[in-house]
Write an enzyme that holds these catalytic residues in place. Structure first.
Site, PDB file in Angstrom:
ATOM      1  N   ASP A   1      -9.791   4.965  -0.744  1.00  0.00           N
ATOM      2  CA  ASP A   1      -8.342   5.056  -0.823  1.00  0.00           C
ATOM      3  C   ASP A   1      -7.749   4.770   0.559  1.00  0.00           C
ATOM      4  O   ASP A   1      -8.219   5.298   1.567  1.00  0.00           O
ATOM      5  CB  ASP A   1      -7.963   6.472  -1.274  1.00  0.00           C
ATOM      6  CG  ASP A   1      -6.475   6.668  -1.411  1.00  0.00           C
ATOM      7  OD1 ASP A   1      -5.858   5.994  -2.241  1.00  0.00           O
ATOM      8  OD2 ASP A   1      -5.926   7.504  -0.658  1.00  0.00           O
TER       9      ASP A   1
ATOM     10  N   GLU B   1      -8.636  -0.154  -0.556  1.00  0.00           N
ATOM     11  CA  GLU B   1      -7.286  -0.670  -0.383  1.00  0.00           C
ATOM     12  C   GLU B   1      -7.129  -1.125   1.059  1.00  0.00           C
ATOM     13  O   GLU B   1      -7.208  -0.306   1.983  1.00  0.00           O
ATOM     14  CB  GLU B   1      -6.265   0.416  -0.690  1.00  0.00           C
ATOM     15  CG  GLU B   1      -6.232   0.854  -2.139  1.00  0.00           C
ATOM     16  CD  GLU B   1      -5.201   1.939  -2.367  1.00  0.00           C
ATOM     17  OE1 GLU B   1      -4.237   1.709  -3.115  1.00  0.00           O
ATOM     18  OE2 GLU B   1      -5.358   3.038  -1.792  1.00  0.00           O
TER      19      GLU B   1
END
Length: 636
Positions: free
Chosen positions: A320, A349
Site C-alpha cells: 500500500d 502503488e
C-alpha cells in the site's frame, strides 16, 4: 564492476550487518514449556507484565526487564506460560511489543502460544503453486467480507477466512480461472471491535495495529489467539491445493495513529518521519508516515515479510502506498525474498497520498520503477485512459468516447516498456517508459479504492443503457487481460457488481460492499466472458511475454481509426501455437474498418462472446470491428 553492481554490493553488505541484529530485535518472545524468554529493543527501562487473560484487570507477574547492552532489554520467566498474555511498558503505555505473533481479542495484549499447534493437518506438505513468470498470474482482489457476507453466496462461513476453504468458493474461483487471490489487509487492524461478534462492522483494514498477526474479526473466534492463526493457514492451504496463490496486502507506510501505536509506545518518534519544522510528515494521508530508511524500520519490514512467507506460506505482497517507502528498502526486501523463492511477486502503488519527508528521487514511485529490481507497480496510465481520471468520477476515458486516449492504452498493452511504435509524448501521465520488463506493470481498470467499473461507467456516461454498460465493461477487461503486464481484477466485476456509486467505501456497510451472487443468474454472459477471457490468456503465452525484447519483437500495433486500438502478436509470440493473433478494441458506437495483414483467420472473440474453438472463419484484408466490443482472431 559497473555502478549498479557496486551500489547493490554496498546495499546488501550493509543489509547483512543489520540483519544479524534484527534476528534478535524482532524475536520478542520465545516460548518453551519450562520457561519463556522475552526481549525488547527500546531506549528506556521496560516493564513486562504477565496476565492470565486478555482482558484481566491485574497482572499476575510484573517483571523489570534487565538491560543487556544498548537498547536491548531481556527477561526470562520460569514455568509453563502457555495460554497467558503479556505486555511491555516503557512508560508510554502498555502494548504487545513491535512483533507480536499472537494476540488476544482486539490485539491489546500479546499471547503466549505454541505456534506449531496452529498448523493444520498436512501444513508441512503445503506447496506454493508453480508459475514461470509473474505475467502468468491473473490476480483477483478480494475483501473477505465483500466476497462471502451476502446470503446469496450460500457459503457457511460468511465474512470469514474459512469461506475460502469451502468447496463452493474454490470451485467458483477455479471456474473463473484466476490463479492468485490478493486479499485486502488481513493483519490485525484497529477499526473493527472484535468483541462485537454479531454486530455488522466494516473496514478495508488500512489501519494497522499488529502487523504480524491475522485479523480476528475474520476468524470464527477472535477471543482465541490460536483460532485466527489456524484458520488463516487453512485458507492458504485450501487455495494452494486449488492451484491458487495468496497475495497479502501490506500497509507498512503508516499506522492507525501515532500516540497509541506500538511503534510509538516502544520507541517514541523513531519509526516516523518528520518534516524540517519538526512536524510529523503525512505522505500517507492518514496522519503519519513511517521511516522505512531508518535501520530498525527497514529491518522490521524485512523480517515481517519473511515471517508471513515462512509461517503463513504467503506467495506475494502488494505494498500500500509503496511510494512512501524508499527504493533501497524495497530492493532489499526483493533481495531477501529471492533467497526464499524468486517467484513470490511483489508490487505496489507507485505513489503516495501526499508529500513525503524524503526526496521523491529516493522513493519507490512509479516513475522510479526502473530502479526497483523485480518489483511491479500499478499502471494508472492505462487505467485512467480506459475509464477516466481518479480525481473526477464524472470524466470518462476511451470507454466513454473521450479522444486521444489510444496511446496511453497502447503503452499499457506493451507493459509500460519502451516500444518503437508508442509516442510517449501522447501518454497521459508518463513521458518516458517506467518499466524494465512487462512483469513490472500491473494492468487494471478497477480496484477496491475508487468506484467499481460499473459505477464509473454510469457516472461518466450519462444515460448509459444496461446493454451498453455490459459491452463497455467487457471491452475494458479485454484490454487488461490481453496486455503484456500482470492482469488484476476487482472481485465481483465478473458479476457486474456495483457499490451504489460510492467512491470510497472503506467503511461503508455490507449493503454497499457486498457481492450479490444472484447477479450470476442475472448476467451469466458477463461471468462467461470473464472466465473465457482469463482462460484464453492462460492458454496462450503470446498474451503474457515477460521479456521486453520479446514484446518489442512480436507486438506490432496496427493503424486504426480514432476510438480504436488494434495490435498483432506475430510470429508465434512467446512460443504460442497460433502464428499471428490480432486484437481490436473498438470503443466507438459504430463499427470500424481495420486493415489487417492478408490471411485466413479464425475469430475467437466478437460481440461480447468468446469461443476459443472459433466463432467463424474470416479471410480478407479488412475487417469491420463491431461497436463497443473487442475482436480477437488468429491464424495458424
Amino acid at each position: 564492476m559497473n555502478t549498479r553492481k557496486i551500489l547493490l554490493t554496498m546495499i546488501f553488505g550493509t543489509f547483512v550487518a543489520h540483519h544479524l541484529i534484527a534476528q534478535k530485535v524482532f524475536n520478542e518472545m520465545q516460548y518453551a514449556k519450562d520457561k519463556t524468554a522475552f526481549t525488547l529493543n527500546a531506549p528506556q527501562t521496560v516493564t513486562l507484565r504477565i496476565y492470565d487473560k486478555a482482558d484481566a484487570k491485574n497482572a499476575v507477574k510484573i517483571i523489570k526487564m534487565k538491560n543487556a547492552g544498548g537498547n536491548k532489554w531481556q527477561a526470562t520467566v520460569k514455568g509453563d506460560l502457555k495460554g497467558k498474555f503479556y505486555t511491555f511498558d516503557t512508560g508510554n503505555g502498555e502494548c504487545p511489543g513491535l512483533f507480536a505473533k499472537a494476540v488476544g481479542v482486539n490485539g491489546n495484549r500479546a499471547a503466549i502460544i505454541d505456534m506449531s499447534s496452529t498448523d493444520p493437518k498436512g501444513w508441512t506438505l503445503d506447496k506454493r503453486p508453480d508459475i514461470a513468470s509473474p505475467t502468468d498470474l491473473v490476480i483477483y482482489e478480494l475483501h473477505h467480507r465483500d466476497f462471502s457476507i451476502d446470503p446469496s453466496s450460500r457459503l457457511m462461513n460468511r465474512g470469514k477466512y474459512l469461506a475460502l476453504t469451502e468447496q463452493r468458493a474454490i470451485d467458483y474461483l477455479k471456474k473463473l480461472g484466476v490463479n492468485a487471490i490478493h486479499i485486502l489487509p488481513s493483519f490485525d487492524y484497529a477499526s473493527v471491535d472484535e468483541t462485537r461478534l454479531f454486530i455488522p462492522q466494516y473496514n478495508w483494514g488500512y489501519d494497522p495495529k499488529n502487523y504480524n498477526v491475522p485479523e480476528g474479526s475474520y476468524s470464527t473466534d477472535p477471543f482465541s489467539p490460536e483460532v485466527r492463526i489456524k484458520e488463516f493457514k487453512q485458507m492458504v492451504q485450501a487455495l494452494h491445493k486449488a492451484g491458487i496463490r495468496v497475495i497479502l496486502d501490506v500497509v507498512y507506510n503508516h499506522t492507525f495513529d501515532i500516540e497509541n501505536s506500538n511503534f510509538q509506545r516502544v520507541y517514541p518518534d523513531y519509526f516516523y518521519r518528520k518534516t524540517t519544522d519538526g512536524k510529523y510528515s503525512d505522505g500517507s494521508g492518514c496522519g503519519n508516515e513511517t521511516a522505512s530508511e531508518k535501520p530498525l524500520m527497514r529491518e522490521y519490514m524485512l523480517e515481517s515479510v519473511k515471517y508471513w512467507i515462512q509461517e503463513y506460506h504467503i506467495d506475494g505482497f502488494r505494498f500500500d502506498l509503496m511510494g512512501v517507502h524508499d527504493i533501497e528498502t524495497m530492493n532489499l526486501i526483493r533481495h531477501e525474498v529471492n533467497k526464499i523463492d524468486p517467484s513470490i511477486y511483489i508490487y505496489g502503488e507507485g505513489w503516495s497520498a501526499g508529500g513525503c519527508a524524503l526526496p521523491t528521487e529516493q522513493l519507490a514511485m512509479k516513475a522510479n520503477t526502473k530502479q526497483l529490481y523485480g518489483i511491479g507497480a500499478f499502471c494508472d496510465d492505462m487505467r485512467d485512459a480506459l475509464r477516466g481520471p481518479f480525481n473526477d468520477d464524472h470524466k470518462g476515458g476511451f470507454l466513454a468516447g473521450v479522444p486521444d486516449m489510444e496511446e496511453s492504452i497502447k503503452f499499457g498493452i506493451a507493459g509500460a516498456i519502451s516500444h518503437p511504435q508508442i509516442d510517449m509524448k501522447k501518454v497521459n501521465y508518463s513521458k518516458e517508459p517506467w518499466a524494465n520488463a512487462p512483469t513490472q506493470m500491473v494492468s487494471y481498470v478497477s480496484c477496491h479504492d475508487d468506484m467499481c467499473l460499473t459505477d464509473r461507467l454510469r457516472a461518466s456516461i450519462p444515460g448509459i443503457t444496461e446493454d451498453e454498460l455490459i459491452k463497455l465493461d467487457l471491452l475494458a477487461q479485454t484490454a487488461v487481460l490481453t496486455s503484456q503486464g500482470v492482469p488484476f481484477i476487482l472481485s465481483g466485476e465478473e458479476m457486474l457488481r456495483n457499490k451504489k456509486g460510492v467512491h470510497n467505501s472503506y467503511n461503508s456497510p455490507d449493503s454497499i460492499n457486498h457481492l450479490d451472487w444472484d447477479n450470476l443468474n442475472k448476467y451469466p454472459q458477463v461471468f462467461n466472458y470473464y472466465s473465457s477471457l482469463i482462460h484464453l490468456r492462460l492458454d496462450h503465452p503470446a498474451f503474457r511475454m515477460g521479456d521486453a525484447d520479446d514484446v518489442r519483437k512480436h507486438l506490432e500495433f496496427i493503424d486504426s481509426p480514432k476510438g480504436t486500438v488494434a495490435f498483432r502478436l506475430k510470429d508465434h509470440a512467446g512460443g504460442d501455437q497460433w502464428k499471428d493473433i490480432i486484437v481490436i478494441l473498438n470503443s466507438s458506437k459504430t463499427s470500424q474498418t481495420i486493415n489487417i495483414p492478408k490471411g485466413r483467420y479464425t475469430i475467437v472473440a466478437e460481440c461480447g462472446v468468446i469461443n476459443s474453438s472459433g466463432i467463424r472463419i474470416f479471410d480478407d484484408t479488412t475487417i469491420d470491428a463491431a461497436p463497443q466490443s473487442a475482436t480477437i482472431m488468429y491464424k495458424l
